[in-house]
Design an enzyme around this catalytic site. Structure first.
Site, PDB file in Angstrom:
ATOM      1  N   HIS A   1      -4.495   1.429   7.934  1.00 47.51           N
ATOM      2  CA  HIS A   1      -3.126   1.953   8.034  1.00 47.51           C
ATOM      3  C   HIS A   1      -2.939   3.136   7.063  1.00 47.51           C
ATOM      4  O   HIS A   1      -2.381   4.168   7.430  1.00 47.51           O
ATOM      5  CB  HIS A   1      -2.153   0.798   7.710  1.00 47.51           C
ATOM      6  CG  HIS A   1      -0.710   1.177   7.647  1.00 47.51           C
ATOM      7  ND1 HIS A   1       0.229   0.719   8.548  1.00 47.51           N
ATOM      8  CD2 HIS A   1      -0.013   1.950   6.767  1.00 47.51           C
ATOM      9  CE1 HIS A   1       1.416   1.211   8.248  1.00 47.51           C
ATOM     10  NE2 HIS A   1       1.303   1.947   7.162  1.00 47.51           N
ATOM     11  N   GLU A   2      -3.454   2.972   5.836  1.00 39.93           N
ATOM     12  CA  GLU A   2      -3.303   4.034   4.827  1.00 39.93           C
ATOM     13  C   GLU A   2      -4.180   5.245   5.160  1.00 39.93           C
ATOM     14  O   GLU A   2      -3.766   6.393   4.948  1.00 39.93           O
ATOM     15  CB  GLU A   2      -3.636   3.501   3.422  1.00 39.93           C
ATOM     16  CG  GLU A   2      -2.839   2.285   2.957  1.00 39.93           C
ATOM     17  CD  GLU A   2      -1.334   2.450   3.064  1.00 39.93           C
ATOM     18  OE1 GLU A   2      -0.853   3.589   3.049  1.00 39.93           O
ATOM     19  OE2 GLU A   2      -0.632   1.433   3.164  1.00 39.93           O
TER      20      GLU A   2
ATOM     21  N   GLY B   1       0.835  -1.198   0.000  1.00 38.60           N
ATOM     22  CA  GLY B   1       0.000   0.000   0.000  1.00 38.60           C
ATOM     23  C   GLY B   1       0.868   1.245   0.000  1.00 38.60           C
ATOM     24  O   GLY B   1       2.069   1.179   0.292  1.00 38.60           O
TER      25      GLY B   1
ATOM     26  N   GLN C   1       2.681   9.922   1.911  1.00 34.18           N
ATOM     27  CA  GLN C   1       4.034   9.367   1.997  1.00 34.18           C
ATOM     28  C   GLN C   1       4.948   9.850   0.869  1.00 34.18           C
ATOM     29  O   GLN C   1       6.165   9.751   0.972  1.00 34.18           O
ATOM     30  CB  GLN C   1       3.982   7.824   1.993  1.00 34.18           C
ATOM     31  CG  GLN C   1       3.313   7.253   3.234  1.00 34.18           C
ATOM     32  CD  GLN C   1       3.161   5.753   3.137  1.00 34.18           C
ATOM     33  OE1 GLN C   1       2.214   5.273   2.520  1.00 34.18           O
ATOM     34  NE2 GLN C   1       4.083   5.020   3.711  1.00 34.18           N
TER      35      GLN C   1
ATOM     36  N   HIS D   1      -2.405   7.406   7.471  1.00 36.44           N
ATOM     37  CA  HIS D   1      -1.436   8.304   6.813  1.00 36.44           C
ATOM     38  C   HIS D   1      -2.127   9.584   6.335  1.00 36.44           C
ATOM     39  O   HIS D   1      -1.586  10.687   6.495  1.00 36.44           O
ATOM     40  CB  HIS D   1      -0.789   7.615   5.607  1.00 36.44           C
ATOM     41  CG  HIS D   1       0.351   6.712   5.956  1.00 36.44           C
ATOM     42  ND1 HIS D   1       1.444   7.127   6.665  1.00 36.44           N
ATOM     43  CD2 HIS D   1       0.578   5.399   5.670  1.00 36.44           C
ATOM     44  CE1 HIS D   1       2.298   6.118   6.808  1.00 36.44           C
ATOM     45  NE2 HIS D   1       1.790   5.054   6.222  1.00 36.44           N
TER      46      HIS D   1
ATOM     47  N   CYS E   1       5.746  -0.407   7.481  1.00 35.84           N
ATOM     48  CA  CYS E   1       5.436   0.865   6.815  1.00 35.84           C
ATOM     49  C   CYS E   1       6.632   1.286   5.972  1.00 35.84           C
ATOM     50  O   CYS E   1       7.764   1.264   6.456  1.00 35.84           O
ATOM     51  CB  CYS E   1       5.127   1.939   7.862  1.00 35.84           C
ATOM     52  SG  CYS E   1       4.708   3.527   7.139  1.00 35.84           S
ATOM     53  N   LEU E   2       6.365   1.670   4.736  1.00 33.13           N
ATOM     54  CA  LEU E   2       7.454   2.087   3.848  1.00 33.13           C
ATOM     55  C   LEU E   2       8.113   3.367   4.354  1.00 33.13           C
ATOM     56  O   LEU E   2       9.252   3.648   4.003  1.00 33.13           O
ATOM     57  CB  LEU E   2       6.923   2.277   2.427  1.00 33.13           C
ATOM     58  CG  LEU E   2       6.337   1.002   1.789  1.00 33.13           C
ATOM     59  CD1 LEU E   2       5.748   1.322   0.414  1.00 33.13           C
ATOM     60  CD2 LEU E   2       7.393  -0.093   1.673  1.00 33.13           C
TER      61      LEU E   2
HETATM   62  O1  K1U Z   1       1.698   2.379   4.056  1.00 33.23           O
HETATM   63  C1  K1U Z   1       2.729   1.746   3.872  1.00 33.23           C
HETATM   64  O2  K1U Z   1       3.788   2.211   4.274  1.00 33.23           O
HETATM   65  C2  K1U Z   1       2.688   0.409   3.171  1.00 33.23           C
HETATM   66  C3  K1U Z   1       2.666  -0.753   4.125  1.00 33.23           C
HETATM   67  C4  K1U Z   1       1.253  -1.281   4.224  1.00 33.23           C
HETATM   68  C5  K1U Z   1       0.948  -2.220   5.362  1.00 33.23           C
HETATM   69  C6  K1U Z   1       1.625  -3.421   5.513  1.00 33.23           C
HETATM   70  C7  K1U Z   1       1.287  -4.275   6.540  1.00 33.23           C
HETATM   71  C8  K1U Z   1       0.292  -3.953   7.414  1.00 33.23           C
HETATM   72  C9  K1U Z   1      -0.353  -2.744   7.273  1.00 33.23           C
HETATM   73  C10 K1U Z   1      -0.035  -1.885   6.242  1.00 33.23           C
HETATM   74  C11 K1U Z   1       3.598  -1.815   3.566  1.00 33.23           C
HETATM   75  O3  K1U Z   1       3.439  -2.243   2.487  1.00 33.23           O
HETATM   76  S1  K1U Z   1       4.894  -2.363   4.572  1.00 33.23           S
HETATM   77  C12 K1U Z   1       5.747  -3.588   3.631  1.00 33.23           C
HETATM   78  C13 K1U Z   1       5.009  -4.861   3.414  1.00 33.23           C
HETATM   79  O4  K1U Z   1       4.841  -5.244   2.289  1.00 33.23           O
HETATM   80  C14 K1U Z   1       4.449  -5.689   4.513  1.00 33.23           C
HETATM   81  C15 K1U Z   1       4.907  -5.599   5.806  1.00 33.23           C
HETATM   82  C16 K1U Z   1       4.350  -6.370   6.812  1.00 33.23           C
HETATM   83  C17 K1U Z   1       3.336  -7.264   6.525  1.00 33.23           C
HETATM   84  C18 K1U Z   1       2.865  -7.381   5.216  1.00 33.23           C
HETATM   85  C19 K1U Z   1       3.443  -6.594   4.216  1.00 33.23           C
HETATM   86 ZN    ZN Z   2       2.675   3.220   6.199  1.00 34.65          ZN
END
Ligand code: K1U
Ligand code: ZN
Length: 184
Positions: free
Chosen positions: A134-135, A46, A51, A138, A92-93
């Site tokens: 989560h998004e 996401g 971001q 943000h 989170c990225l």
């Molecule tokens: O918003 C972001 O920074 C993206 C985030 C989204 C997210 C992942 C996991 C749970 C809630 C929200 C990411 O993509 S983090 C990287 C990722 O691919 C990931 C990390 C942990 C679990 C599953 C995926």
């Molecule tokens: Zn995030």
């Protein structure tokens, strides 16, 4: 298409509240394409416009295995459909290499517009429900580490600093390799 720089915690710009999108015009469509490319490049599931330092209510997501089913949510509204909250390990990225459990409702309703201006209205569960919340956070200037203890937040800041330093060094090494002649 272009890769966009992703803001890192604790950048204060991540605290900006996003404004509604007025019209899905060509500029927004280009931003959507760039955000999808940036999300795939960063191996995320996401990305919120916040971001990438664009403070409008726009989210892209792709939870598919082959990374070939992007979803776009414009001016989203998310409503919990259950009272009970469940823990999920989030990342989170904008907070690279930090993962921790956050509790959220596991079932929500999403109302939004898609990239064609068409209405989305659906009930979702599991990772999709976690990710959209989560998004949405943000877009409201909230980062998942805000739900953690002060100690964990301090550790997250330190970790992000370290990760960014390593990435910077890797980038410098890569640039040196690319400018050196093949036989050097
Ligand atoms: O918003 C972001 O920074 C993206 C985030 C989204 C997210 C992942 C996991 C749970 C809630 C929200 C990411 O993509 S983090 C990287 C990722 O691919 C990931 C990390 C942990 C679990 C599953 C995926
Ligand atoms: Zn995030």
């Amino acid at each position: 298409m272009a890769l966009l720089p992703i803001l890192s915690y604790p950048d204060p710009r991540l605290r900006t509240i996003a404004a509604p999108v007025k019209e899905v015009n060509d500029e927004i469509k280009t931003l959507i394409a760039d955000m999808i490319e940036t999300m795939y490049d960063a191996e995320g599931i996401g990305l919120a416009a916040t971001q990438v330092d664009r403070h409008i209510q726009l989210i892209v997501m792709d939870l598919s295995e082959n990374k070939d089913t992007p979803m776009v949510f414009i001016n989203p509204k998310v409503t919990p459909l259950v009272d009970e909250k469940q823990p999920y390990e989030e990342g989170c990225l904008s907070v690279p290499e930090v993962y921790d459990k956050v509790e959220r409702p596991n079932k929500v309703r999403i109302e939004a517009l898609d990239e064609h201006g068409q209405t989305i209205d659906k009930e979702v569960e599991g990772l999709l429900a976690v990710c959209i919340q989560h998004e949405m956070d943000h877009l409201n200037g909230v980062i998942f580490v805000d739900y953690l203890s002060k100690l964990k937040q301090t550790r997250a800041r330190d970790k992000v600093k370290k990760v960014l330093k390593v990435r910077e060094k890797q980038g410098e090494r890569q640039a040196t390799r690319e400018t050196q002649p093949v036989n050097a």
